[in-house]
Design a protein around this motif. Structure first.
Motif, PDB file in Angstrom:
ATOM      1  N   MET A   1       0.623  -1.686   0.079  1.00  0.00           N
ATOM      2  CA  MET A   1       0.171   0.263  -0.215  1.00  0.00           C
ATOM      3  C   MET A   1       0.619   1.271  -0.057  1.00  0.00           C
ATOM      4  O   MET A   1       2.004   1.032   0.127  1.00  0.00           O
ATOM      5  N   VAL A   2       0.457   2.537  -0.774  1.00  0.00           N
ATOM      6  CA  VAL A   2       1.453   3.039  -0.896  1.00  0.00           C
ATOM      7  C   VAL A   2       0.682   4.541  -0.706  1.00  0.00           C
ATOM      8  O   VAL A   2      -0.016   5.170  -1.285  1.00  0.00           O
ATOM      9  N   CYS A   3       1.038   5.414   0.622  1.00  0.00           N
ATOM     10  CA  CYS A   3       0.545   6.554   0.708  1.00  0.00           C
ATOM     11  C   CYS A   3       0.653   7.579  -0.158  1.00  0.00           C
ATOM     12  O   CYS A   3       1.817   8.103  -0.843  1.00  0.00           O
ATOM     13  N   ILE A   4      -0.117   8.144  -0.850  1.00  0.00           N
ATOM     14  CA  ILE A   4      -0.382   9.422  -1.808  1.00  0.00           C
ATOM     15  C   ILE A   4       0.321  10.756  -1.474  1.00  0.00           C
ATOM     16  O   ILE A   4       0.916  11.187  -2.462  1.00  0.00           O
TER      17      ILE A   4
ATOM     18  N   ILE B   1       3.574   0.637   3.415  1.00  0.00           N
ATOM     19  CA  ILE B   1       3.478  -0.434   4.308  1.00  0.00           C
ATOM     20  C   ILE B   1       2.725  -2.154   2.650  1.00  0.00           C
ATOM     21  O   ILE B   1       2.614  -2.003   2.036  1.00  0.00           O
TER      22      ILE B   1
ATOM     23  N   TYR C   1      -3.164   2.270  -3.694  1.00  0.00           N
ATOM     24  CA  TYR C   1      -2.938   3.880  -3.551  1.00  0.00           C
ATOM     25  C   TYR C   1      -3.641   4.386  -2.751  1.00  0.00           C
ATOM     26  O   TYR C   1      -4.892   4.310  -2.943  1.00  0.00           O
ATOM     27  N   GLY C   2      -3.433   5.263  -2.119  1.00  0.00           N
ATOM     28  CA  GLY C   2      -4.426   6.459  -0.799  1.00  0.00           C
ATOM     29  C   GLY C   2      -4.175   6.883   0.013  1.00  0.00           C
ATOM     30  O   GLY C   2      -2.740   6.927   0.130  1.00  0.00           O
ATOM     31  N   PHE C   3      -4.559   6.871   1.413  1.00  0.00           N
ATOM     32  CA  PHE C   3      -4.028   8.006   2.158  1.00  0.00           C
ATOM     33  C   PHE C   3      -3.642   7.196   3.384  1.00  0.00           C
ATOM     34  O   PHE C   3      -4.345   6.089   4.183  1.00  0.00           O
ATOM     35  N   CYS C   4      -2.968   6.847   4.098  1.00  0.00           N
ATOM     36  CA  CYS C   4      -2.438   5.925   5.529  1.00  0.00           C
ATOM     37  C   CYS C   4      -2.963   6.903   6.918  1.00  0.00           C
ATOM     38  O   CYS C   4      -3.788   7.494   6.689  1.00  0.00           O
TER      39      CYS C   4
END
Ligand SMILES: [Mn+2]
Ligand SMILES: [Mn+2]
Ligand SMILES: [Zn+2]
Ligand SMILES: [Zn+2]
Lengths: 142, 142
Positions: free
Chosen positions: B94-97, B103, B133-136
């Motif tokens: 998972m990648v915080c944009i 993560i 992709y989204g927000f941590c």
DNA sequence: TTAGATATTGAAACTGGTTTTCAATATCTT
DNA sequence: AAGATATTGAAAACCAGTTTCAATATCTAA
């Protein structure tokens, strides 16, 4: 709603202008085979509209992606590809690393599981990529 | 087996030579934080080994990927990232944009489902990418 | 150990898809 | 119709990655 309308609404909302080039590129994009690169679309357009520049095609594809009409894909060959967003929603891809064939798939159970995994990590998904690379039925048995 | 040994075996098998630079880069890579770009590793190395060139760092990372010691990742920012392959197998990201946080996750049920989907299409998977992709948790509530 | 064969190195040049620049042109508002 | 603003196409710039090449290091076989 008609995608031509969606696009002109998007342009207006952003203070941008409707132009002939943008209309022509939008129509060609909607009629194109899926997963076309800027180059693909530019070459196709050039036959009937030889004065449209590569930069305009690429800028317009980016606008289409921003407006939600196009989805931008990257399948590892270093060039962006675009496909019209589908009314019936999201799908993912298998890419044959020998012949380039692209197979689309939908698997609601995977989507659900990835949502659950994200929740565990308190992660808010805004989009995702799920791509399988390998050999299609034709290329598998060499 | 020790990864240093795996690499020297790989080099020998390919008729390539063991060099000081390759050893130094391998060690720095194994000790680096995960998901480092060529630039990251090059800058880190430069402190102790100012004569090692960028091209050598990148060439060696490619060799490490070929030998299976490194995994090459692409998270959409246009530069390749490398991480040491794990003994405990595969994972996705998972990648915080917003902040760039990465993560890692494993979900065997997803792996199983994607295998089944591939089989339906007679597609032989050789590798895959699954990225959210989204927000941590930290960036989600602004 | 040494000489010859072969591979590696680092700096700089090049590549190719993408993005930006800029002066000419088109669109939109009044 | 005129002024303000955005768009266009060609060319240049961008940038991670790759390649080139002459100097150097490694390896192999006497
Ligand atoms: Mn598709
Ligand atoms: Mn990882
Ligand atoms: Zn195929
Ligand atoms: Zn974050």
């Amino acid at each position: 709603m008609d995608r031509v309308r969606i696009f002109s609404d998007y342009l207006e909302r952003k203070g941008l202008k409707t132009t002939n080039q943008r209309n022509v590129i939008l129509k060609a994009f909607l009629n194109s085979r899926s997963h076309c690169s800027t180059e693909d679309l530019y070459l196709k357009l050039r036959k009937k509209h030889p004065r449209i520049g590569y930069a305009t095609v690429h800028r317009t594809l980016k606008l289409l992606a921003e407006s939600g009409i196009a989805i931008e894909q990257h399948f590892g060959d270093g060039q962006a590809r675009f496909e019209p967003a589908r009314a019936d929603g999201h799908h993912d891809h298998m890419v044959c690393i020998k012949c380039g064939l692209i197979i689309e798939f939908e698997e609601p159970q995977i989507e659900e599981l990835q949502k659950q995994v994200a929740e565990v990590h308190h992660f808010k998904i805004s989009n995702h990529r799920h791509e399988l690379y390998g050999f299609c039925f034709r290329c598998a048995d060499k």
